[in-house]
Every structure is written in C-alpha cells, then in structure tokens.
Motif scaffolding. Sequence first.
Motif, PDB file in Angstrom:
ATOM      1  N   SER A   2      37.647  33.745  30.404  1.00 54.10           N
ATOM      2  CA  SER A   2      39.099  33.598  30.495  1.00 54.10           C
ATOM      3  C   SER A   2      39.714  34.588  31.489  1.00 54.10           C
ATOM      4  CB  SER A   2      39.756  33.694  29.122  1.00 54.10           C
ATOM      5  OG  SER A   2      39.367  34.873  28.498  1.00 54.10           O
ATOM      6  N   PHE A   3      39.114  35.766  31.626  1.00 55.39           N
ATOM      7  CA  PHE A   3      39.642  36.776  32.560  1.00 55.39           C
ATOM      8  C   PHE A   3      39.647  36.231  33.989  1.00 55.39           C
ATOM      9  CE2 PHE A   3      39.364  40.813  35.000  1.00 55.39           C
ATOM     10  CZ  PHE A   3      40.401  41.507  34.422  1.00 55.39           C
ATOM     11  N   TYR A   4      38.577  35.534  34.357  1.00 57.22           N
ATOM     12  CA  TYR A   4      38.476  34.993  35.717  1.00 57.22           C
ATOM     13  C   TYR A   4      38.884  33.522  35.778  1.00 57.22           C
ATOM     14  CZ  TYR A   4      36.061  39.399  36.537  1.00 57.22           C
ATOM     15  OH  TYR A   4      35.752  40.736  36.620  1.00 57.22           O
ATOM     16  N   ASN A   5      39.523  33.042  34.726  1.00 59.74           N
ATOM     17  CA  ASN A   5      40.031  31.654  34.690  1.00 59.74           C
ATOM     18  C   ASN A   5      38.942  30.626  34.966  1.00 59.74           C
ATOM     19  OD1 ASN A   5      42.678  32.405  34.054  1.00 59.74           O
ATOM     20  ND2 ASN A   5      43.207  32.710  36.217  1.00 59.74           N
ATOM     21  N   MET A   6      37.830  30.755  34.253  1.00 58.28           N
ATOM     22  CA  MET A   6      36.722  29.804  34.418  1.00 58.28           C
ATOM     23  C   MET A   6      36.648  28.911  33.179  1.00 58.28           C
ATOM     24  SD  MET A   6      33.969  32.603  35.748  1.00 58.28           S
ATOM     25  CE  MET A   6      32.676  31.463  36.271  1.00 58.28           C
ATOM     26  N   ALA A   8      32.242  28.107  42.272  1.00 58.31           N
ATOM     27  CA  ALA A   8      33.658  27.738  42.414  1.00 58.31           C
ATOM     28  C   ALA A   8      34.535  28.989  42.387  1.00 58.31           C
ATOM     29  CB  ALA A   8      34.059  26.768  41.305  1.00 58.31           C
ATOM     30  N   LEU A   9      34.181  29.949  41.510  1.00 58.24           N
ATOM     31  CA  LEU A   9      34.943  31.201  41.461  1.00 58.24           C
ATOM     32  C   LEU A   9      34.854  31.938  42.804  1.00 58.24           C
ATOM     33  CD1 LEU A   9      35.726  33.863  39.099  1.00 58.24           C
ATOM     34  CD2 LEU A   9      33.978  34.566  40.735  1.00 58.24           C
ATOM     35  N   ARG A  68      38.082  33.705  48.018  1.00 60.16           N
ATOM     36  CA  ARG A  68      38.425  33.748  49.448  1.00 60.16           C
ATOM     37  C   ARG A  68      39.938  33.737  49.667  1.00 60.16           C
ATOM     38  NH1 ARG A  68      33.823  32.224  52.766  1.00 60.16           N
ATOM     39  NH2 ARG A  68      32.334  30.953  51.611  1.00 60.16           N
ATOM     40  N   THR A  69      40.670  33.007  48.798  1.00 58.25           N
ATOM     41  CA  THR A  69      42.100  32.813  49.061  1.00 58.25           C
ATOM     42  C   THR A  69      43.012  33.335  47.952  1.00 58.25           C
ATOM     43  OG1 THR A  69      41.858  30.605  48.136  1.00 58.25           O
ATOM     44  CG2 THR A  69      41.758  30.788  50.535  1.00 58.25           C
ATOM     45  N   ASP A  70      42.482  33.488  46.740  1.00 63.58           N
ATOM     46  CA  ASP A  70      43.319  33.892  45.604  1.00 63.58           C
ATOM     47  C   ASP A  70      43.346  35.422  45.528  1.00 63.58           C
ATOM     48  OD1 ASP A  70      44.282  34.576  43.061  1.00 63.58           O
ATOM     49  OD2 ASP A  70      43.473  32.759  42.138  1.00 63.58           O
ATOM     50  N   ASP A  71      44.457  36.007  45.983  1.00 69.12           N
ATOM     51  CA  ASP A  71      44.531  37.466  46.069  1.00 69.12           C
ATOM     52  C   ASP A  71      44.444  38.148  44.703  1.00 69.12           C
ATOM     53  OD1 ASP A  71      44.720  37.262  48.785  1.00 69.12           O
ATOM     54  OD2 ASP A  71      46.910  37.464  48.836  1.00 69.12           O
ATOM     55  N   ALA A  72      45.117  37.584  43.705  1.00 74.34           N
ATOM     56  CA  ALA A  72      45.099  38.195  42.372  1.00 74.34           C
ATOM     57  C   ALA A  72      43.664  38.211  41.833  1.00 74.34           C
ATOM     58  CB  ALA A  72      46.010  37.424  41.417  1.00 74.34           C
ATOM     59  N   LEU A  73      42.960  37.104  42.038  1.00 74.94           N
ATOM     60  CA  LEU A  73      41.586  37.010  41.564  1.00 74.94           C
ATOM     61  C   LEU A  73      40.699  38.012  42.301  1.00 74.94           C
ATOM     62  CD1 LEU A  73      39.480  35.529  39.805  1.00 74.94           C
ATOM     63  CD2 LEU A  73      39.143  33.952  41.715  1.00 74.94           C
ATOM     64  N   PHE A  74      40.857  38.102  43.630  1.00 73.90           N
ATOM     65  CA  PHE A  74      40.033  39.042  44.398  1.00 73.90           C
ATOM     66  C   PHE A  74      40.295  40.481  43.953  1.00 73.90           C
ATOM     67  CE2 PHE A  74      39.734  41.851  48.244  1.00 73.90           C
ATOM     68  CZ  PHE A  74      38.371  42.042  48.158  1.00 73.90           C
ATOM     69  N   HIS A  75      41.571  40.816  43.718  1.00 74.02           N
ATOM     70  CA  HIS A  75      41.880  42.180  43.274  1.00 74.02           C
ATOM     71  C   HIS A  75      41.221  42.475  41.929  1.00 74.02           C
ATOM     72  CE1 HIS A  75      44.901  44.049  46.098  1.00 74.02           C
ATOM     73  NE2 HIS A  75      44.612  42.887  46.659  1.00 74.02           N
ATOM     74  N   ALA A  76      41.261  41.508  41.022  1.00 70.57           N
ATOM     75  CA  ALA A  76      40.635  41.703  39.712  1.00 70.57           C
ATOM     76  C   ALA A  76      39.117  41.861  39.861  1.00 70.57           C
ATOM     77  CB  ALA A  76      40.959  40.519  38.799  1.00 70.57           C
ATOM     78  N   TRP A  77      38.530  41.028  40.713  1.00 70.90           N
ATOM     79  CA  TRP A  77      37.072  41.042  40.909  1.00 70.90           C
ATOM     80  C   TRP A  77      36.627  42.351  41.552  1.00 70.90           C
ATOM     81  CZ3 TRP A  77      33.438  37.979  38.955  1.00 70.90           C
ATOM     82  CH2 TRP A  77      32.152  38.023  39.505  1.00 70.90           C
ATOM     83  N   GLU A  78      37.333  42.762  42.610  1.00 73.98           N
ATOM     84  CA  GLU A  78      36.967  43.978  43.331  1.00 73.98           C
ATOM     85  C   GLU A  78      37.164  45.218  42.454  1.00 73.98           C
ATOM     86  OE1 GLU A  78      35.451  44.694  46.060  1.00 73.98           O
ATOM     87  OE2 GLU A  78      35.929  46.834  46.228  1.00 73.98           O
ATOM     88  N   PHE A  79      38.218  45.211  41.644  1.00 74.92           N
ATOM     89  CA  PHE A  79      38.478  46.357  40.763  1.00 74.92           C
ATOM     90  C   PHE A  79      37.347  46.489  39.732  1.00 74.92           C
ATOM     91  CE2 PHE A  79      40.983  48.720  37.474  1.00 74.92           C
ATOM     92  CZ  PHE A  79      41.306  49.815  38.258  1.00 74.92           C
ATOM     93  N   ALA A  80      36.893  45.349  39.223  1.00 74.86           N
ATOM     94  CA  ALA A  80      35.764  45.382  38.276  1.00 74.86           C
ATOM     95  C   ALA A  80      34.487  45.806  38.999  1.00 74.86           C
ATOM     96  CB  ALA A  80      35.579  44.014  37.622  1.00 74.86           C
ATOM     97  N   TYR A  81      34.292  45.293  40.219  1.00 76.59           N
ATOM     98  CA  TYR A  81      33.116  45.687  41.018  1.00 76.59           C
ATOM     99  C   TYR A  81      33.094  47.204  41.177  1.00 76.59           C
ATOM    100  CZ  TYR A  81      30.142  46.491  45.055  1.00 76.59           C
ATOM    101  OH  TYR A  81      29.166  46.985  45.889  1.00 76.59           O
ATOM    102  N   ALA A  82      34.272  47.792  41.438  1.00 73.46           N
ATOM    103  CA  ALA A  82      34.398  49.239  41.637  1.00 73.46           C
ATOM    104  C   ALA A  82      34.467  49.989  40.309  1.00 73.46           C
ATOM    105  CB  ALA A  82      35.626  49.538  42.483  1.00 73.46           C
ATOM    106  N   LEU A 124      34.673  39.250  52.067  1.00 75.68           N
ATOM    107  CA  LEU A 124      33.576  38.350  52.439  1.00 75.68           C
ATOM    108  C   LEU A 124      32.272  38.809  51.785  1.00 75.68           C
ATOM    109  CD1 LEU A 124      32.738  35.883  54.111  1.00 75.68           C
ATOM    110  CD2 LEU A 124      32.229  37.451  56.009  1.00 75.68           C
ATOM    111  N   GLU A 125      32.084  40.117  51.749  1.00 74.45           N
ATOM    112  CA  GLU A 125      30.886  40.686  51.114  1.00 74.45           C
ATOM    113  C   GLU A 125      30.801  40.251  49.642  1.00 74.45           C
ATOM    114  OE1 GLU A 125      27.444  42.805  51.340  1.00 74.45           O
ATOM    115  OE2 GLU A 125      28.829  42.677  53.018  1.00 74.45           O
ATOM    116  N   ARG A 126      31.910  40.339  48.935  1.00 73.44           N
ATOM    117  CA  ARG A 126      31.928  39.987  47.511  1.00 73.44           C
ATOM    118  C   ARG A 126      31.769  38.486  47.299  1.00 73.44           C
ATOM    119  NH1 ARG A 126      30.949  44.352  47.386  1.00 73.44           N
ATOM    120  NH2 ARG A 126      29.138  43.232  46.697  1.00 73.44           N
TER     121      ARG A 126
END
Length: 570
Positions: free
Chosen positions: A493-497, A507-508, A513-527, A542-544
């Motif tokens: 649910s966090f990543y809307n899957m 698909a995520l 690539r285009t969903d800024d809110a999703l990328f910020h959430a993903w990158e913050f978790a990555y970090a 692109l790396e992520r």
Amino acid sequence: MLKVLWPVAVAFTAARAAPSNESCSLCEGVVELLQEALTWNATEGLVESVARDVCLAGNGGFGWTCSGAWACNDLCSNIVKVFAPEILDIAGRLALDPTTDCVALGFCANTTAESSAMLTGVADKPLPATTASSLMRIVHLTDIHWDPEYVSGSNSDCGEPLCCRAVQGPPSGANTTCGYWGDYAGDTNTALLDSYLAFAKSLNPDVVFATGDDPPHNVWNQTQEYNTGVSINMTRKMAAVFGSTPVFPILGNHNGFPVNQYHTNTSEDQAWLFGPLAQAYAQAGWLDESAIASFAQAGYYTARIPASASSPTAMRVVALHPGLHVTDNFWTILDQDLNIANMTAWLTATLASAKAANETVYLLTHYPPNDGAYYPAWFEGIVAPLVAQYRDTIAALFLGHTHHSQVQVMWANTSSTPGGGPLTPAVVAYVSPAPTSNGGTNPSFRVYDVDRATGRVVDFREYRVDLAGQGLINRLSPDPAPQWELVVPSARSFYNMTDLRPSSWIALAERLRTDDALFHAWEFAYATGNPTEADYSDGERLERVCDVIGGTATLKSLCKQGRFNASVAH
Ligand SMILES: *[C@@H]1O[C@H](CO)[C@@H](O)[C@H](O)[C@H]1NC(C)=O
Ligand SMILES: *[C@@H]1O[C@H](CO)[C@@H](O)[C@H](O)[C@H]1NC(C)=O
Ligand SMILES: *[C@@H]1O[C@H](CO)[C@@H](O)[C@H](O)[C@H]1NC(C)=O
Ligand SMILES: *[C@@H]1O[C@H](CO)[C@@H](O)[C@H](O)[C@H]1NC(C)=O
Ligand SMILES: *[C@@H]1O[C@H](CO)[C@@H](O)[C@H](O)[C@H]1NC(C)=O
Ligand SMILES: *[C@@H]1O[C@H](CO)[C@@H](O)[C@H](O)[C@H]1NC(C)=O
Ligand SMILES: *[C@@H]1O[C@H](CO)[C@@H](O)[C@H](O)[C@H]1NC(C)=O
Ligand SMILES: *[C@@H]1O[C@H](CO)[C@@H](O)[C@H](O)[C@H]1NC(C)=O
Ligand SMILES: *[C@@H]1O[C@H](CO)[C@@H](O)[C@H](O)[C@H]1NC(C)=O
Ligand SMILES: *[C@@H]1O[C@H](CO)[C@@H](O)[C@H](O)[C@H]1NC(C)=O
Ligand SMILES: *[C@@H]1O[C@H](CO)[C@@H](O)[C@H](O)[C@H]1NC(C)=O
Ligand SMILES: *[C@@H]1O[C@H](CO)[C@@H](O)[C@H](O)[C@H]1NC(C)=O
C-alpha cells in the motif's frame, strides 16, 4: 619469487575500487612490466615495506582510505600483513598474461563475453487468489557488522574506514564523539545489536533469514579466529533471543578472511570457518543434520522450513556460498571453474528435486544480482537461467550486502528457441537494509509476509532507527532508547501496488520515472531515511529505476542505456 608483485597489487587494488578503462590500461602495462621483473629477487620484508610505503603515499590501499599519520600507519602496516600471504601465493601462480590476468583481476572488461539482446516480452502470469488469513512471517536480518569493541565516547573522526574504537584516540569535541547507540562512522555496537534482536523477536517471526556479514569493518585488523569468533558469538546471542524459532544463516563477503576471500578449494576453509560455524549452528538448533554436514563441507546447504510442515506447500531454503564466483575473491583468479565445490551441480539438482516435490524455494545469497559482484559467466550464464527455469518453484531471492532498501526483478525467456523468445518478469530479489550505520545508513530491517497457501511473498514492512532524527548521534546517555519505527507499514500500500508480483515491481519502476512523490518515497527508503544520503537527481533516478528493472548486471546496463524497459513486457 614473484614477491615484487605485492606492492603493485596494493597500489592497484586502491584503484580497483572504481574499475575503469584507465585502470585496465594501467594493469596491462604493469603486468607486462612484471613479466620483465620475474628475474628480480626481493626479500619479503623489503616487499612489505615497499607495499606499506605505496599505501602511505596513496592514503590507503585495497580500496580503503585513511587520513592522518596514526590512522594511515595503522591501516597500511596492518592491511599489508592481512593480505600479503594470499597475494604472494596467488602472484606466484599467476600466468602473467596481461590479456587474461587483467580481466580476471577485474580491471578490464571481458570483450569476448557475448552481449545479450532479447528485447521482447510477454505478460507475467496471473496470481492465484490468496487467503490472507494464513501468513508466515519472515524476519530478514543481514549485514549486522557487530563491533564488540565499539566504545561509547570514542572518536568518530578517526581517519580510518571504521571508527569508534578505543585505540583511535579521544574525540576532538562533542560533535566527533561516538554515541551510546551508534554513529555513522562506526558499526553496530552491542547495545544496538541487543535492541535490534529483541525488537525483531518481539514481532514473533515464524522464520529468520540471516544473510551474512557478522564481523565489523576493521578489515585491516582481522584474523581468521576473530571473524569466526564474532559469528559464533553472534550465533549464541541470536539463539538465546530467538529460542526455537528457526534461523537460516549464510556467509557474506565479510565472513571470509581476508575480507571477500574464500578458497575455491573449499577444504581449506573447513577447519577455521565452516566447521566451527556448523558446530555453533548445530548447538543453536538451527539446521538439520544434513544441512549442517553440507555447510561444514563447503559453506552451502538446503533445508526444509519446519514451520511449513502444516502448509499446503512445503517450503525450502536453498542457501548459497555466495563468495565463490565473485571478482573480489582473488582466489578465483586461479580458478574460474563454473562448478566450484560442486555448488552449481548441487543447486541444479536441488531445484529439480524441490520442483518434483512441489516445494516452494527461498533462495538465500549475499550479493545483489545486478551490482556486478558475480562473474557474469556464472550468474548470468547459469544462475539467472536456473532462476528463470524454476520460476514457479522459487518464491524469491533474499539478500543484503548494500545496506540499502532495494528490489530487483529477474527475467525469464519464454521459449527455448534460439534467442530465447520474449522475456517475462520472473522472480523478485529482495535486497534488505542493515542495522549497521557505518557509511551513513540508518539501522533498518524488513519483515516479509508469505502466504502459506502459495508460498509467495505478499507484502513486506520496514523498520528503522533514525539515528540523527532521534537525537542519538554524539549522545553519551543511553536515554532515550532507540525507537524501531515502522516506516513502511506495507510495501504494497505504501507504494500503491496491487500485489508484489514481479510484473508489479516492473510497473512500479516505470512509475518511478515520472511520479515525483513515488520517487521521493522510494529514494528516501533506499537511503534508509538519512536525508544527507538521499539523492533526487535525474542520474540517481535512472539508477533506481534500472536497479528494479534490470535484475542482472547486463540488463541493468541495457536499461540505463534506454534499451531495456517495461515496454518489452506488453
Ligand atoms: C577503452 O574503451 C574503448 C572504448 O570503449 C575500447 O575500445 C578500448 O578497448 C578500451 N580499452 C581497454 C584497455 O579496455
Ligand atoms: C635470484 O635468486 C636465484 C635463487 O636464489 C638465483 O639463482 C638468481 O641468480 C637470482 N637472480 C638475480 C637476478 O639475482
Ligand atoms: C571471457 O568470456 C569468455 C566467454 O564467456 C570466456 O570463455 C573467457 O574465459 C572469459 N575470459 C576471461 C579471462 O575471463
Ligand atoms: C563541530 O563543531 C565545531 C564547533 O563547535 C564546528 O566548527 C565543526 O564544523 C563541527 N564539525 C562537524 C563535523 O560538524
Ligand atoms: C589494529 O591492530 C594493531 C595491532 O594488533 C593494534 O595496535 C591497533 O590498535 C588496531 N587498530 C584498531 C583500529 O583496532
Ligand atoms: C566471543 O566471546 C567470548 C566470550 O565472551 C570472548 O572471550 C571473545 O573475545 C569473543 N570473540 C570475539 C571475536 O569478539
Ligand atoms: C585442497 O585443500 C586440501 C586441504 O588443505 C588439500 O589436502 C588438497 O590437496 C587440496 N586440493 C587441491 C586440488 O589442491
Ligand atoms: C555434485 O552434485 C551432484 C548433484 O547433487 C551429485 O550428483 C554429484 O555426486 C556431486 N559430485 C560430487 C563430486 O560431489
Ligand atoms: C505435485 O503436484 C501435482 C499437481 O498438483 C500432483 O499431481 C503431484 O502428485 C504432486 N507431487 C508430489 C510429490 O506431491
Ligand atoms: C535467454 O536466452 C538468451 C539467448 O538464448 C540467453 O543468452 C539468456 O541467458 C537467457 N536468459 C535467461 C534469463 O534465461
Ligand atoms: C499513493 O497514492 C496516494 C493517493 O493517490 C498518494 O497520495 C500517495 O502519494 C501515493 N504514494 C506514493 C508513494 O506514491
Ligand atoms: C524503452 O525501450 C524501448 C525499446 O528498446 C525504447 O525504444 C524506449 O526508448 C525505452 N524507453 C525508455 C524510457 O528507456
């Protein structure tokens, strides 16, 4: 006789941290020189002192850096002693052929390796309906890097790759003081380890996966006995906490000695490593007799998950010895066999019999599929096709190594015709984060939910201690205690899957690539929630994206070139 190789090896390995075309040319040049130098005679003492000087002049060696006279002297004089015997042994057996040695050493690309171009795809299989009432809970612990010698109040600005040890002198001020619970320059201390294990236990796991790297990052100061001792002590600690909950351990790159090094003649690692660990695992009651015997022999094993006995699908752990086919293991310079210690034949046979028995397999390894650690001839030539072939049997891969929160999708050919036919997303590799904060990550781990009816992973959660955010950096008091915050309560649910099928992760990745809110959430978790580590640039994005899409080094690279993406899976 080839002892002159040693200083050169030290200098090289410093460059090897970032293999490039330049280091390739440099390597080829120097191996040619070494052919000339074969006739020289140098004493071991002279060679070690030259090597130390090379390290001192370069502020480090073997990819590790230092600053300050005390730190560089400590790092350089000890790293020479730790690696010298192995490097000298290998050097004495090298073919000294610049065209093959530099590829084997990891400085040059293997230009004869074939590149794949299979860019069509089909949709993932539909998911059978699940009964969410019956979940099995897997706690995944990885890369603990326990430093039993971490000292609260010591120096976090020590100039060495690992700080917060008593010998590194007093801190210069309050903001370079290692805190009671940890520091971004130190490893997991005993207080944090106890908190981590107790919290993980409080979640009532059915199963624990422990995918390697118990020892700390003081790689220039280790011995065989030290690394094994840390793992045995960790095993006892975990057994005391988890009781009868089954724990499935594997080796990481830091369980070897020196770091990353495992003999390809696995008999040579039995007496100091596999045997003592197997004994500790047996005492902890973790593995059955045949798994213990297999691990004691060669560092890999398979075992049924006991908690699955009453499940509709029996579940099986297949635990690799991940260090046998990686370029960082210098022993592989002398042995590029694709079936070292018979592990490949064993893996093939184990997957076949698991499939025949209708079992679901959880494949444990240490290094991620796509970060370039493995020799492609083994991972992409053998393991990826096996994973593809047994994609209905293998529920997922579980691993660590990066200390980051990641997901990587492996693909399958849908046809045995030449070229492989269209590709389909096949199996997910879950890369779980770590409790160590060394290098700037926050202590973190994941808990996976598996549907007992199908054996499939249906969701995961992520817990984290925000060391800076909770005010624990530079704090000498045990109060406040660290809070293991539930930062991702449900990945689904966090990543809307809709589900965690391989195609859903693809698909995520495309949405990233285009969903800024999703990328910020993903990158913050990555970090792992450290704002100073998160990077929201286009390059990082692109790396992520390609990290998820390209579940082998080749596919990730094609993805980054814009030549491989979800459009192939229509
Ligand atoms: C360096 O890169 C160029 C272009 O990619 C390639 O042609 C050349 O062979 C490389 N050199 C080495 C020594 O790998
Ligand atoms: C190196 O040592 C070997 C054996 O001790 C000796 O035969 C040889 O002459 C020496 N070579 C040089 C160049 O000193
Ligand atoms: C390069 O790749 C080819 C084809 O996969 C393989 O036969 C060869 O052994 C590799 N060379 C080296 C030095 O690894
Ligand atoms: C530590 O504090 C001093 C002064 O209090 C400051 O000059 C310095 O930049 C700080 N160092 C770090 C690493 O924050
Ligand atoms: C590394 O080992 C040496 C020799 O045993 C010791 O003097 C030094 O204090 C150790 N360094 C660290 C950082 O533990
Ligand atoms: C393991 O624990 C024993 C007993 O507490 C201790 O003596 C030993 O130093 C520990 N080993 C390591 C490597 O920390
Ligand atoms: C492997 O190592 C064992 C133990 O040191 C040794 O007895 C055996 O001869 C070695 N095998 C090979 C092929 O070198
Ligand atoms: C290698 O593994 C295969 C499959 O498990 C087995 O049949 C074979 O006997 C093993 N070979 C050796 C030398 O252990
Ligand atoms: C595996 O499942 C298939 C299909 O459900 C069944 O026909 C077969 O008997 C099962 N095999 C075993 C060993 O349970
Ligand atoms: C797909 O097929 C191609 C061509 O036969 C092969 O190179 C590749 O390794 C296969 N990939 C997988 C995952 O099986
Ligand atoms: C998930 O969807 C909701 C509702 O559209 C949105 O508010 C939220 O930001 C999304 N989450 C992510 C991580 O993109
Ligand atoms: C996706 O792959 C297709 C086919 O290779 C390519 O034409 C397209 O540019 C790629 N898109 C992206 C965003 O990389």
